[in-house]
Each structure stands twice: as structure tokens, then as C-alpha cells.
Design a protein around this motif. Structure first.
Motif, short mmCIF file in Angstrom:
data_model
loop_
_atom_site.label_atom_id
_atom_site.label_comp_id
_atom_site.label_asym_id
_atom_site.label_seq_id
_atom_site.Cartn_x
_atom_site.Cartn_y
_atom_site.Cartn_z
N ARG A 99 0.84 -1.21 0.00
CA ARG A 99 0.00 0.00 0.00
C ARG A 99 0.86 1.25 0.00
NH1 ARG A 99 -3.76 -2.70 3.96
NH2 ARG A 99 -2.25 -1.93 5.47
N ALA A 100 1.97 1.22 0.77
CA ALA A 100 2.87 2.37 0.80
C ALA A 100 3.48 2.60 -0.58
CB ALA A 100 3.97 2.15 1.84
N GLU A 101 3.86 1.51 -1.25
CA GLU A 101 4.43 1.63 -2.60
C GLU A 101 3.38 2.18 -3.57
OE1 GLU A 101 7.02 1.72 -5.66
OE2 GLU A 101 7.49 1.37 -3.57
N GLU A 102 2.15 1.68 -3.45
CA GLU A 102 1.07 2.20 -4.31
C GLU A 102 0.82 3.67 -4.03
OE1 GLU A 102 -2.32 -0.27 -3.62
OE2 GLU A 102 -1.53 -1.94 -4.80
N ALA A 103 0.85 4.04 -2.75
CA ALA A 103 0.62 5.44 -2.39
C ALA A 103 1.75 6.31 -2.91
CB ALA A 103 0.51 5.58 -0.86
N ARG A 104 3.00 5.81 -2.82
CA ARG A 104 4.14 6.57 -3.33
C ARG A 104 4.03 6.74 -4.85
NH1 ARG A 104 8.76 6.00 -5.77
NH2 ARG A 104 8.61 3.75 -5.97
N ALA A 105 3.68 5.64 -5.53
CA ALA A 105 3.53 5.73 -6.99
C ALA A 105 2.40 6.69 -7.36
CB ALA A 105 3.25 4.34 -7.56
N LEU A 106 1.29 6.62 -6.61
CA LEU A 106 0.17 7.51 -6.87
C LEU A 106 0.57 8.96 -6.60
CD1 LEU A 106 -2.80 7.68 -7.66
CD2 LEU A 106 -3.37 7.44 -5.24
N ALA A 107 1.34 9.18 -5.53
CA ALA A 107 1.79 10.53 -5.21
C ALA A 107 2.71 11.06 -6.31
CB ALA A 107 2.51 10.55 -3.87
N LEU A 108 3.61 10.20 -6.79
CA LEU A 108 4.49 10.62 -7.89
C LEU A 108 3.68 10.94 -9.14
CD1 LEU A 108 7.52 8.15 -7.57
CD2 LEU A 108 7.51 10.63 -7.18
N GLU A 109 2.71 10.10 -9.42
CA GLU A 109 1.87 10.31 -10.60
C GLU A 109 1.08 11.62 -10.45
OE1 GLU A 109 -1.99 8.12 -12.41
OE2 GLU A 109 -0.30 6.83 -11.90
N ASN A 110 0.53 11.83 -9.24
CA ASN A 110 -0.22 13.07 -9.00
C ASN A 110 0.70 14.28 -9.10
OD1 ASN A 110 -2.63 11.80 -8.65
ND2 ASN A 110 -2.50 11.72 -6.41
N ALA A 111 1.90 14.16 -8.55
CA ALA A 111 2.85 15.27 -8.63
C ALA A 111 3.22 15.54 -10.09
CB ALA A 111 4.09 14.96 -7.81
N ASP A 112 3.45 14.48 -10.86
CA ASP A 112 3.77 14.63 -12.28
C ASP A 112 2.61 15.27 -13.02
OD1 ASP A 112 5.44 14.28 -14.54
OD2 ASP A 112 4.28 12.48 -15.10
N ARG A 113 1.40 14.81 -12.71
CA ARG A 113 0.20 15.37 -13.35
C ARG A 113 0.06 16.85 -12.98
NH1 ARG A 113 -4.15 11.92 -11.42
NH2 ARG A 113 -3.06 10.24 -12.44
N GLU A 114 0.32 17.19 -11.72
CA GLU A 114 0.21 18.58 -11.28
C GLU A 114 1.25 19.45 -11.96
OE1 GLU A 114 0.42 18.72 -7.04
OE2 GLU A 114 -1.47 17.63 -6.79
N THR A 115 2.49 18.93 -12.09
CA THR A 115 3.52 19.74 -12.76
C THR A 115 3.17 19.93 -14.22
OG1 THR A 115 4.86 17.76 -13.14
CG2 THR A 115 5.40 19.11 -11.21
N ARG A 116 2.64 18.87 -14.85
CA ARG A 116 2.20 19.02 -16.25
C ARG A 116 1.07 20.03 -16.35
NH1 ARG A 116 1.19 13.20 -17.64
NH2 ARG A 116 3.13 12.34 -16.95
N ALA A 117 0.14 19.93 -15.38
CA ALA A 117 -0.99 20.86 -15.39
C ALA A 117 -0.49 22.28 -15.17
CB ALA A 117 -1.99 20.47 -14.32
N GLN A 118 0.49 22.46 -14.29
CA GLN A 118 1.04 23.80 -14.06
C GLN A 118 1.73 24.31 -15.32
OE1 GLN A 118 3.59 23.36 -10.71
NE2 GLN A 118 1.92 23.63 -9.19
N ILE A 119 2.46 23.41 -15.97
CA ILE A 119 3.15 23.82 -17.22
C ILE A 119 2.12 24.23 -18.26
CG2 ILE A 119 4.53 22.98 -19.15
CD1 ILE A 119 6.08 21.27 -17.12
N LEU A 120 1.06 23.41 -18.40
CA LEU A 120 0.01 23.76 -19.35
C LEU A 120 -0.68 25.06 -18.96
CD1 LEU A 120 -1.67 20.31 -20.10
CD2 LEU A 120 -0.26 21.68 -21.64
N ASP A 121 -0.94 25.23 -17.67
CA ASP A 121 -1.56 26.48 -17.21
C ASP A 121 -0.67 27.67 -17.52
OD1 ASP A 121 -3.78 25.20 -16.27
OD2 ASP A 121 -3.13 25.18 -14.16
N ASN A 122 0.63 27.50 -17.28
CA ASN A 122 1.57 28.60 -17.58
C ASN A 122 1.58 28.91 -19.08
OD1 ASN A 122 2.27 28.87 -14.93
ND2 ASN A 122 4.12 27.61 -15.05
N GLU A 123 1.58 27.85 -19.91
CA GLU A 123 1.58 28.07 -21.36
C GLU A 123 0.28 28.75 -21.79
OE1 GLU A 123 2.19 24.29 -23.17
OE2 GLU A 123 4.31 24.21 -22.65
N LYS A 124 -0.85 28.32 -21.22
CA LYS A 124 -2.14 28.94 -21.56
C LYS A 124 -2.14 30.40 -21.13
CE LYS A 124 -5.19 24.93 -21.24
NZ LYS A 124 -6.26 24.30 -20.48
N ARG A 125 -1.62 30.65 -19.92
CA ARG A 125 -1.55 32.02 -19.43
C ARG A 125 -0.70 32.89 -20.35
NH1 ARG A 125 0.52 31.10 -14.33
NH2 ARG A 125 -1.19 29.75 -13.79
#
Length: 151
Positions: A99-125
Motif C-alpha cells: 500500500r505504501a508503494e502504491e501510495a508513493r507511486a500515486l503521489a508521484l503520478e499526482n505530482a507529475d500530473r500537477e507539474t504538467r498541469a502547471q506547465i500547461l496552465d503557464n503556457e495557456k496564461r
């Protein structure tokens, strides 16, 4: 029926003496300790007592063996319970690690998704700012052209 005959003192005294004599005679007629019948009876009593002690010792040994068997079964049962508990703890540890490994992977995925979303938001801005700047420039050009036409 004969009439009641009361005993006098001498009759009672003689009856008591006869009774004492009979008792002494019975005592004298008892077999002596070295008599074979007495020896045989004592030997039988001794054999019976030894057999009784042997049976008591046998029952005690059987009881101790049964208690030892029960104790061994209890120890085996406790060991099995401890083994099962250890296996359950190991499974819980492995499940927690998974479960800890799944949570870590999910956190990494969420962090990656958030950074991509921030990059996209910055580009849109940036595009929105660039578009707004172009539109302002076009508006300013139109305004300036209108001013120039009026003069």
C-alpha cells in the motif's frame, strides 16, 4: 412359664468369673505369630499391599504421562498459533509495504500530473497574455487610425 428367678450376689460373681475365664481361654487359643497360618495370612496381606502400591504407582505414572501428553499438545497448539500469528503479521507488513508503494507511486503520478498541469496552465496564461497583448495592439492601432482619420 417359670417364675422369675433373681440371681443373688454369689451367682453373679461366679458368672463374671466364668466369663473372664472364657475370655482368657479364647485369648490363649489364638494362633501365635510364628504359626504357619498366621505367617501365610501376613504374607497374603503383604502381597495385597504391594500389589495395591504397584497399582497406585502405575496410575500415577499413567496420569503423569497423560499430563505430559496434554502439555505437549498444548505447546504444539501454542507454537502453531504463534506461527500463524507471525504469518499474519508478515502478511500485514507486506500489505502495508504494498500500500505504501502504491501510495508513493500515486503521489508521484499526482505530482507529475500537477507539474504538467502547471506547465500547461503557464503556457495557456502566456498565450492568453500574448493574445491579449496582440488584441490591445490591434485595438490601439484601430484607435490610432480612427484618430488619424478625424484629423
Amino acid at each position: 412359664m417359670p417364675a422369675f428367678k433373681s440371681d443373688n450376689f454369689n451367682d453373679r460373681l461366679s458368672n463374671a468369673t466364668k466369663a473372664r475365664q472364657a475370655l482368657m481361654e479364647r485369648f490363649r487359643n489364638q494362633p501365635k505369630p510364628d504359626d504357619p497360618a498366621v505367617q501365610e495370612r501376613l504374607a497374603q496381606q503383604k502381597a495385597i499391599a504391594e500389589a495395591r502400591e504397584a497399582r497406585i504407582a502405575e496410575r500415577k505414572a499413567a496420569k503423569e504421562a497423560e499430563l505430559a501428553r496434554i502439555a505437549a499438545e498444548e505447546a504444539a497448539r501454542r507454537a502453531e498459533q504463534e506461527r500463524l500469528a507471525a504469518e499474519a503479521r508478515q502478511r500485514e507488513i507486506e500489505e502495508a509495504a504494498r500500500r505504501a508503494e502504491e501510495a508513493r507511486a500515486l503521489a508521484l503520478e499526482n505530482a507529475d500530473r500537477e507539474t504538467r498541469a502547471q506547465i500547461l496552465d503557464n503556457e495557456k496564461r502566456e498565450r492568453a497574455l500574448a493574445l491579449a497583448a496582440e488584441q490591445k495592439a490591434a485595438r490601439d492601432a484601430r484607435y490610432a487610425a480612427r484618430k488619424a482619420r478625424k484629423k
